[in-house]
Design an enzyme around this catalytic site. Structure first.
Site, PDB file in Angstrom:
ATOM      1  N   GLU A  86     -49.577  43.870   9.716  1.00 34.50           N
ATOM      2  CA  GLU A  86     -48.596  43.017  10.385  1.00 34.50           C
ATOM      3  C   GLU A  86     -48.786  43.101  11.892  1.00 34.50           C
ATOM      4  O   GLU A  86     -48.423  44.087  12.528  1.00 34.50           O
ATOM      5  CB  GLU A  86     -47.181  43.449  10.000  1.00 34.50           C
ATOM      6  N   LYS A 215     -36.753  56.626  -4.951  1.00 31.09           N
ATOM      7  CA  LYS A 215     -37.382  55.320  -4.752  1.00 31.09           C
ATOM      8  C   LYS A 215     -36.442  54.150  -5.046  1.00 31.09           C
ATOM      9  O   LYS A 215     -36.886  53.067  -5.411  1.00 31.09           O
ATOM     10  CB  LYS A 215     -38.671  55.216  -5.598  1.00 31.09           C
ATOM     11  N   ASP A 290     -46.307  58.863  -0.336  1.00 37.26           N
ATOM     12  CA  ASP A 290     -45.995  57.957  -1.426  1.00 37.26           C
ATOM     13  C   ASP A 290     -45.341  56.717  -0.820  1.00 37.26           C
ATOM     14  O   ASP A 290     -44.241  56.792  -0.266  1.00 37.26           O
ATOM     15  CB  ASP A 290     -45.039  58.656  -2.391  1.00 37.26           C
ATOM     16  N   HIS A 378     -44.371  35.695  17.724  1.00 34.82           N
ATOM     17  CA  HIS A 378     -44.874  35.234  16.438  1.00 34.82           C
ATOM     18  C   HIS A 378     -45.705  33.964  16.591  1.00 34.82           C
ATOM     19  O   HIS A 378     -46.683  33.774  15.883  1.00 34.82           O
ATOM     20  CB  HIS A 378     -43.700  34.990  15.479  1.00 34.82           C
TER      21      HIS A 378
END
Lengths: 395, 395, 395, 395
Positions: A86, A215, A290, A378
């Site tokens: 990104e 999670k 993770d 952007h």
């Protein structure tokens, strides 16, 4: 019906060849990787076919002042590895680092809450559940002992039980030293479960009963914490806000109030911040964490207050940062190098630097938004993508 | 104070050299990458120093039956690329795929909800807020037109406004075709903001007012959806549950009830599932998605019901899957190959396959937990890590 | 085993006599009531034994300025009936009313969202659920017609469906004119259900599937609204804050920020206010509302901002106020008198006055807390309770 | 502007006369009350004008079996006073009581969690906040001593602190014996605050910083509890379900699963039940509780499971029931009689009986809904309201 079993192929190369033929595709780029196949197989991955390459950038340097963490962290400049696709993220964190450095550095505090595993037991009735809870409360030393026999690197800190209907939930908190520890605590908790099942009438339905809660975004992790609980702050002089961030303390305080507090409230959110998840995900990817623990890392609050002298108090609070510096993907070659680049001595420092990078990222993005320059950034990125030319960085 | 500025170095190599010298480290492994430096700079990353290599495995094949998505998706076997460092994940998803295939395939439905951008406006008072809201409601075609002029690949679907105090929040929903679209919708919404500011007395405080709400867990995304809303289901015969998953429909239904529903309720969670985030993060990493959108992907519900005939109805619901098949990191070499490996024709198919992989992952992990074999699997992994030998895979 | 059935006694007196004898108690005070026994039995209560008497106080007058509600509400002074046993509440609301009056009055806006009923249907599978959803979407006019045949005072406004696994939830929004309407919409929705069951394969499991969601705190009601959505605000000159509320605009803004926003965030709350529930419960009790709707009335946000001129913008937002001015307990004698005392012309005005009373209550309590006088007030009350003497009121 | 001040009138009668003249209304019914004016003024209410009369019905008898509460509660039949204007509620709870009695009684367990008060302190920075937290942790005995000097009936149990930015929140848990205690703990906490302010650099912004969190729905109360945490359960033989509740164990289990679990999840609720708030509000109104605590009482979970022998395990869990048997409105005449009618010996028994009444209410309403008879019942009630005739009761 399905004859091919990818597990039966003897190597990543053979699997690729099968897939290339079967699907009529090319896997040339994926084929390149610089970790030993035998190192990762059965430990980090199965059915290996190669690697995904994520661009790795570096933000910083980040200046951390004396805080709650070990003395040697103080005053050292840190670099932050960010694996991301990104655009603008690395530049944005870097700009935040610059603002922090020009303000004399950030202060950061880390609390070891403990990694959790939360089995669910089925009990006969409420009485049975309360009896099992009492047995657990009364036998904490026995349970601790049996869990700690599974590893030299694990300490059981506490257990919190909750009962509903025929279900007893127990949240085990462990200190796993430098490891993130989910695998270790699963094994340890399994031992505790077998003891509890033997001594009481409770029957375990799952070693992971979502009272961990792993999670998933959950208020339990927000309120009680999970992994590390971290706070980072910086006092920004007006000049630093103006020169580096191109805005004012008032505008930053206002955007935090209207966006991070009221906007998140109106959305029913557990994240009262601009983009914790961006920075957490990029550092986690770079350092072998993770990736799914980005979810817990997205929880938390950004605050901003204009002080009487016109300076800006700016802080982030991450109640549930789950990470380790050994185990998991941390020993893979590129990940190991990224960890060394961070120069962190253990997981508490890792949490400290990561959270201070989050502080930097919040500062910079909120400043951009406050000045209305996010869209412009952007737009610049979009143009870059169309024209395929290298641009000067956007922040 | 800080002299070095990583941006000033002319190349990744020069940056690495600086860091290696400055920090007395080696970045040999990171130095290897197979994407063109000029492709990523200013578009995907800044301050590039190299790449992070994530092990890439493949799960599947996954059988998808006729569902709500385009006809050509039906009945085709799919392979699922998973970039991860967490052992057992690929094997687990593969096992779930096998169970699905032996049950005749999964059915999946995708709804295009739209990617959102949610600016916050400051208004003078309630009356001012309601007037601005009315202006927006009355001028939707004008707003749509001006936003759609920013791109040929973007349609404004609707706007939802909420007012509190002096703050008007507006949630813009866009269809961005095959792109994830966050950058596009920021640019488009900026145009809408300028129009609104011109025509009303509202003043935009941030183009992103957390009413989007991006990369944070929030009930608004759960309830109203964001990106794609996806459902996947499979009816498993007892035999498939027994032979492939080594458990029973009853046990699977029970663990979903006690863990995914009650356990998540007791934790105040927005995720009522076992590990959506694991599968979403691994596919996202492999295919060039924004990793921080793992947060939205973690939201959702797993259900399991034993049918009258003893078979198992098993489903997942993902209200907020944010992804694209063009833009962002999708065009990077390894990511592009992984997308081709999935054989998806556009983002709706991508969402369908991803969510069905989530279905497979839920099935397998929950089966393991129901049988108490999760700890054993982790033990096996742990041993592998200690002994550094290749093991047979654990599921 | 249990012989006595209170329903078999012919009158409240006979039931009391039975209980007095059975339990060896006196029910002298309960025996007094001034509503006709035949009016309430089978409509408001069963097994009547008498009445509970709640002390009724009056706060005000409350000055409401031109806002979004009907013109005749504007500028009229309102009195607020509060049935409560919690000392200081009436005095506190009165003080808030005084501050509002000295500031020129409050402005209030009411939106009719609609009362909801949310059945849950069991469907065969996802496809069945989506087909049923489509049928509902396609046949809205037919469904509206059949529901509206059940009453002349009811309009079906919209239906929102959500599917998960084998469960289709449908949220029906109705306009019930002056009635709160839960009973009416249950009957109406039952007709819709019978039509849907006839035309599709869905089977209704409950007319009330908690997608309403009634008498529970829920983000769906916060985000989508239920009953009436109300905003009220006042601009307080520094002088009014100082003279009436004995504090400063700065202190009020600060306490709202630290308590109502950050404190509620840290608690995982759906209420970002000081004590909406107190005022809502007391007015509801006085005017014959369903007391359990206090739960929805507790949802919402209080905001406070110091304006550039030093005055204070103060507002409340209640997304889910559920009430009526006919039906339920509103026609009971004391309740009817209390409604007349409010001088409200219909339920929108009722919602407006109630919410403005909430505004007053928030102002006063927050001012007390900001000045540290809450404990003193409670101390005074405590002394009163011990000494059993009448004190001068505490605010 | 506003000349009339209701406080200046010497009596309820004079206030009524003023209002009757001012508003051209009659307050004849409100004028009747049977509590001494001097008893309530300054303690329970200000600006008294009379009373609101709520119809009072009685449900039961309710059979409670040996559980966690005091021995003398066991096996005694209890009657439940319900003050309500919502037809069918008393009948419904009665029917639930009958089902419980025919099943041999309910079992109930009460845990004294403690009533909370949660001040917010402003601190200079993170370090200041952590130092204050440490001081509080280190001086718990001193803080306890000073708080307990304010009352002989109060014990400080624990304090939980949380820091964010410049805000330190401290949640004080107190045992207030038979009193609900909010006033007591405000006074006690004020003493603690003064000590903390003297010994540290923290400055209290509000004695009630919404970390209590009082009269708002919040996950903190759900997870950590507030007031009393209560569980009640009953094992219903198939016969009792069939004969009394007119349904089957399977249908009850199914409706709880689809409505109370999935429906509430889809709504983002903190209440996973049918209508806890109805029963809590009606008992609270009858017995002089603070009606706004209905909000906390609405939190919790209903569970239902069909056992292997075909019987039904049915339970409720209320994590946050806030009530007392002395103080507040409990000593008012009708309220005192209602408490005596309950025959409860102290607040733990009160919580036990109240929660078991909630169990009864859940059973009956869910059974009605499962059989589709809720709409019919409401239709009956509606007819009654129109025809103004007494009907046979609806359940």
């Amino acid at each position: 019906m399905i004859k091919s079993n990818l597990r039966n192929f003897p190597s990543a190369q053979k699997r690729r060849e099968f897939l290339e033929q079967e699907l009529d595709i090319k896997l040339d780029k994926i084929s390149g990787f610089n970790f030993p196949e035998e190192q990762v197989l059965g430990r980090n991955i199965e059915n290996l076919i190669g690697s995904t390459q994520l661009p790795l950038g570096v933000a910083g340097p980040l200046l951390i002042r004396p805080g709650g963490v070990k003395a040697h962290l103080r005053g050292v400049l840190r670099y932050i590895p960010l694996a991301t696709t990104e655009g603008a993220l690395v530049a944005s964190v870097s700009r935040g680092c610059k603002a922090i450095a020009e303000s004399g550095g950030a202060e950061v505090f880390v609390e070891e809450v403990g990694i959790t595993r939360g089995p669910v037991f089925k009990v006969k009735n409420l009485k049975g559940g309360l009896e099992t809870k009492k047995w657990i409360d009364d036998h904490f030393p026995d349970i601790a002992k049996i869990t700690e026999q599974t590893s030299n690197h694990l300490t059981l800190k506490k257990i919190g039980c909750r009962l509903v209907g025929r279900n007893l939930f127990a949240r085990f908190y462990y200190d796993c030293q430098e490891a993130m520890g989910m695998n270790m605590v699963t094994i340890a908790t399994q031992q505790a479960i077998e003891l509890i099942e033997k001594q009481t009438k409770a029957k375990c339905i799952s070693v992971a009963g979502n009272f961990d809660i792993d999670k998933n975004s959950a208020w339990l992790n927000f309120i009680s914490g999970r992994g590390k609980r971290v706070w980072a702050e910086v006092i920004l002089p007006k000049s630093a806000v103006k020169e580096v961030l191109k805005t004012t303390p008032q505008k930053l305080a206002e955007i935090v109030y209207r966006k991070c507090l009221l906007g998140s409230i109106m959305s029913g959110s557990l994240g009262f911040n601009a983009h914790f998840a961006n920075i957490v995900a990029a550092i986690f990817a770079a350092t072998g964490q993770d990736l799914a623990h980005t979810v817990e890392g997205s929880l938390g609050i950004t605050t901003a207050e204009v002080l009487d002298n016109g300076n800006l108090h700016f802080s982030v609070y991450l109640p549930s940062l789950v990470a380790g510096t050994i185990g998991g993907g941390t020993s893979l070659p590129t990940q190991q190098e990224a960890l060394k680049l961070m120069k962190v001595n253990g997981v508490l420092e890792y949490a400290a630097v990561t959270s201070t990078a989050v502080l930097a990222g919040e500062l910079s993005l909120l400043a951009s938004e406050a000045e209305g320059s996010l869209a412009k950034a952007h737009q610049q990125l979009g143009r870059n993508q169309k024209l395929k030319v290298k641009s000067k960085e956007v922040f």
